[in-house]
Structure formats: C-alpha cells, structure tokens
Design an enzyme around this catalytic site. Structure first.
Site, PDB file in Angstrom:
ATOM      1  N   HIS A 162       0.854  -1.203   0.000  1.00  0.00           N
ATOM      2  CA  HIS A 162       0.000   0.000   0.000  1.00  0.00           C
ATOM      3  C   HIS A 162       0.885   1.247   0.000  1.00  0.00           C
ATOM      4  O   HIS A 162       1.435   1.639   1.028  1.00  0.00           O
ATOM      5  CB  HIS A 162      -0.906  -0.007   1.229  1.00  0.00           C
ATOM      6  N   HIS A 204       1.424   5.240  -2.439  1.00  0.00           N
ATOM      7  CA  HIS A 204       0.876   6.172  -3.430  1.00  0.00           C
ATOM      8  C   HIS A 204       2.049   6.808  -4.187  1.00  0.00           C
ATOM      9  O   HIS A 204       2.524   7.885  -3.826  1.00  0.00           O
ATOM     10  CB  HIS A 204       0.044   7.264  -2.754  1.00  0.00           C
ATOM     11  N   GLN A 233     -10.016   8.844  -5.337  1.00  0.00           N
ATOM     12  CA  GLN A 233      -9.941   9.480  -4.015  1.00  0.00           C
ATOM     13  C   GLN A 233     -10.990  10.577  -3.821  1.00  0.00           C
ATOM     14  O   GLN A 233     -11.456  10.812  -2.711  1.00  0.00           O
ATOM     15  CB  GLN A 233      -8.545  10.080  -3.786  1.00  0.00           C
ATOM     16  N   HIS A 251      -9.630   2.114  -0.097  1.00  0.00           N
ATOM     17  CA  HIS A 251      -9.501   2.876   1.139  1.00  0.00           C
ATOM     18  C   HIS A 251     -10.880   2.862   1.801  1.00  0.00           C
ATOM     19  O   HIS A 251     -11.864   3.287   1.189  1.00  0.00           O
ATOM     20  CB  HIS A 251      -9.101   4.316   0.853  1.00  0.00           C
ATOM     21  N   GLU A 263     -11.478   5.753   6.435  1.00  0.00           N
ATOM     22  CA  GLU A 263     -10.278   6.386   7.007  1.00  0.00           C
ATOM     23  C   GLU A 263     -10.719   7.628   7.788  1.00  0.00           C
ATOM     24  O   GLU A 263     -10.519   8.767   7.373  1.00  0.00           O
ATOM     25  CB  GLU A 263      -9.271   6.742   5.916  1.00  0.00           C
ATOM     26  N   ASP A 293       2.536   3.606   2.634  1.00  0.00           N
ATOM     27  CA  ASP A 293       1.432   4.520   2.337  1.00  0.00           C
ATOM     28  C   ASP A 293       1.937   5.807   1.689  1.00  0.00           C
ATOM     29  O   ASP A 293       1.689   6.053   0.514  1.00  0.00           O
ATOM     30  CB  ASP A 293       0.614   4.817   3.590  1.00  0.00           C
TER      31      ASP A 293
END
Length: 416
Positions: free
Chosen positions: A61, A63, A157, A215, A218, A314
């Site tokens: 995981h 980005h 997102q 996701h 969160e 992350d």
C-alpha cells in the site's frame, strides 16, 4: 539435493525457523535447492556469513503518484486527511509524466536499497488530474521493471458519485492498464452514494476480472459503515479472497459489539486488511483531547479472527505524511509500537506482514524462500527477526530474479 551447475549460490545463510546455516542455489531466477551444503559451483557466489536471509519485502500500500511533493505545496496546517486531500488538488492538476517518474523513481530506488522488490500502488483517478497520474506511474513501472514489480490501483480518491466524470475515467483507467480497482466509498455525500460507489467498483472489477483494493472508513467517526457495505458486496459478487480494505480507522472507533459483528463479516467475505500506522498515527485523532486515539485499526482482533493483515508505507513526503523512506522495516517498527505487538510471536507476525502475509494479499504463487519459488531474496546484517525490526540494519544484498540488484554496507565503529 545435489546440483552440478547454478547461476548463483548464497552460502552460510541463516534462515527463519531453521537450525544451522544453509546454502541457497539459484538457477534461471528460481530457487533450485536449499541444503546445509551444496556440492556445486556457480557463476556467482555470496557468503552470507551467518546473516539472516529472508524473502524480499513487499509494500502492499503506497501512493507513488503523490510522493515527494511536500516541499512544493503549502503546509497541512490542520494535519487532517481532509486538508491533505485539498492541498494536493492544484499540484495534481499540473502533474507531468516526467515529474511523476522522477518522484516515484526516487522512492522505488530507495525501496530496492531497503530490500523491497514489489509494491502495490494506489493512483488517483479523478477529474482533477484525469489519467495523467496513472500514465506517469505506468511509465515509472516500465522504467524500473528490472528492479521492482509494481501493481497499479485505479483510485477514485475524490469520490465517484460526487465527482461527475470519474466513473468514466475509472473504466478508462482499467482499459489502459491499471491492474486493480480501487475505491474510497466513505468520501461520498450520503450512505446511499457510498453504496453506489462500491457497486460501481465491483461492476468494473467483474468486467476486467480484477481484484479490488479500497480505502475504507479512514476516519475517527464511528458512524461511517462502509466496511460492512464492502463485506456484503464482496459476498454478493463472489469476490471472496480478492478484496482488500485499507486503513479502516473507524473500526477502532466502533463499540466492541458492532466491531465484532463487522470483523466476523470481514472474515466471512475473505477480505484482507491493510493498516497504515505511520500515516494514520499523525492524521487521525487531530481534534481529540486526551486521551488521543491511536488512529489505526483493530489489528490484534482481526488477527485473532483469522483475517490476513498487512501494512504499507502509504505515503512518502506528501501532504498526508512528511516523513517516510520506503523502508518496510522502519514501518514494521512503528507498527509494532502502534499495535502493541511486542511479544516474541507478535514480533514474528509483524515480520510476516511484509513478507508472506503481504504475498497472500497480492495472491503471489511463487513467493517465498523455498525450492521452486522466485529468487527474490534479502540478506540482512542481523541474526534475528527482532534485531531486523529493532535495528533496521543494512540490507547487505538485495536479489531479484536471481540477480543481485543492490548492495549495502554500513559500518560504524568507536574511535576511542
């Protein structure tokens, strides 16, 4: 097993859960033989000198489209997830492929030097950046394919329902080569829209026969319930074992009764879980007074229920998290603290999370330090798993597909 000719032999390696020292023979990128002594020669030999030798690390995981931007955007004054997302809008609209490849490449190289040879990256797909982030990450994936295996996730997102045009881009992203369908159902305006978000993602996954990695919740808010929605949809679509939920911070905020109910559903759905403590420890609980919530999901309870759990780096130097060095042993140390996993068997499990358990989540069939598996190997300057996490030692050799792709030597000595 006696082997006459090999490409590579690692001699005198210390292996997990095995007494004594072992030789590892490699041929055509695969582990051909493991024995106390191999009566063979090879084009290249490495003496591990009794050091701990393990499968290379996996970061499930990250980005890569967002890394290394913290110094070119305004600060995250509130330190919250909401502001972190908003700050990145302007930068995302101005991404170039070259910029993404350069920033991602820095993190990929650091990851390799730190013993990681496989990453799964979420990549923003929305009407702000369009498909430019994915184009850039795919370019980086191709550029560094000899040293890093990268899976890409189409990640909405900004939401799907509340970002008109995003659904079309998600379909296009899978068509242009994204490997996995992502999602962020909590980032919609209503629970009904969150449910529709999940349904759209599964529609795309069914069309492309792709895994799903979202996701999920969160947030500190216990009234967000999209993890349960995801579990129900996973079972409905027959996607058990092919779905991963990341973050799931709200699970820690639920009362124990509801948390237990959802964890049971997660287990039934075969959903894998990824916690990201380095980011969520600093993003969550920002509005709390004492006691401040820890910001990570219920790791121990998930493990006790038989759920596969891992964690990722992350973020690296972005609006969400200003630190990060693409070092999974560093993240392991933070995870052990945050999840209070300090007993001997718990420390071993933390190490599993960046090796064999991460491999389960990515559904890798040829991973592991066993005969017949891919020769993706790290030799650590340590003797035990505890010391590997505690000291974060040099990765003396990093091997991918039977080839040495990185060497590290770090020497410290007292001068008096």
């Amino acid at each position: 097993m006696e082997v006459k000719k090999l490409d590579l032999i690692i001699r005198n390696a210390k292996l997990r859960n095995k007494e004594g020292l072992w030789d590892i023979g490699v041929e055509k990128g695969k582990i051909k033989a493991i024995a106390n002594h191999l009566e063979a020669k090879a084009a290249e030999e490495i003496d591990a000198n009794g050091k701990l030798t393990v499968p290379s690390f996996i970061d499930p995981h990250i980005h890569l489209d967002k890394v290394n931007i913290v110094e070119v955007v305004r600060p995250n004054v509130t330190g919250t997830l909401k502001e972190a997302i908003e700050i990145i809008w302007d930068k995302k609209a101005r991404y170039t492929i070259e910029d993404i490849v350069e920033r991602a490449g820095d993190v990929i190289r650091r990851g390799v030097l730190n013993g990681t040879t496989r990453m799964r990256t979420h990549v923003d797909v929305d009407t702000i950046g369009g498909l430019k982030p994915l184009e850039g990450v795919i370019a980086a994936k191709n550029k560094f394919k000899d040293i890093m295996d990268i899976e890409t996730i189409a990640f909405p997102q900004e939401g799907i329902i509340k970002d008109p045009g995003c659904e079309k881009l998600m379909w296009e992203a899978m068509g242009m080569g994204a490997d996995i369908v992502g999602g962020m159902p909590a980032n919609e305006n209503t629970p009904d829209d969150s449910r529709k978000h999940v349904e759209i993602c599964f529609d795309i996954a069914e069309k492309y026969n792709a895994d799903v990695d979202m996701h999920v919740d969160e947030t500190d808010d216990p009234f967000y319930r999209t993890l349960e929605i995801l579990a129900d949809e996973t079972i409905k679509r027959g996607w058990q074992g092919r779905v991963t939920a990341g973050h799931t911070c709200a699970l820690a905020a639920y009362d124990d009764h509801y948390a237990g109910y959802v964890i049971e559903k997660v287990k039934k759905a075969g959903i894998n879980m990824i916690t990201n403590p380095v980011t969520n420890l600093v993003l969550q609980g920002r509005n709390d007074k004492q006691p401040i919530r820890r910001g990570i999901t219920r790791v121990k309870e998930l493990l006790a229920a038989g759920v596969t759990v891992s964690f990722g780096q992350d973020c690296v130097k972005d609006t969400f998290y200003p630190f990060g060095s693409a070092d999974m042993l560093q993240v392991a140390l933070v995870t052990a603290h945050a999840a209070q996993m300090t007993l001997p068997h718990e420390i071993e499990k933390v190490f599993d999370m960046i090796t064999c358990d991460a491999a389960k989540i990515l559904r890798l069939e040829n991973y592991g330090l066993e005969e017949g598996k891919d020769a993706d190997i790290v030799i650590l300057d340590a003797l035990t798993i505890n010391d590997a996490i505690r000291l974060q030692p040099s990765r003396l050799y990093v091997i991918k597909g039977g080839k040495v792709i990185a060497k590290n030597e770090y020497k410290r000595e007292l001068t008096i």
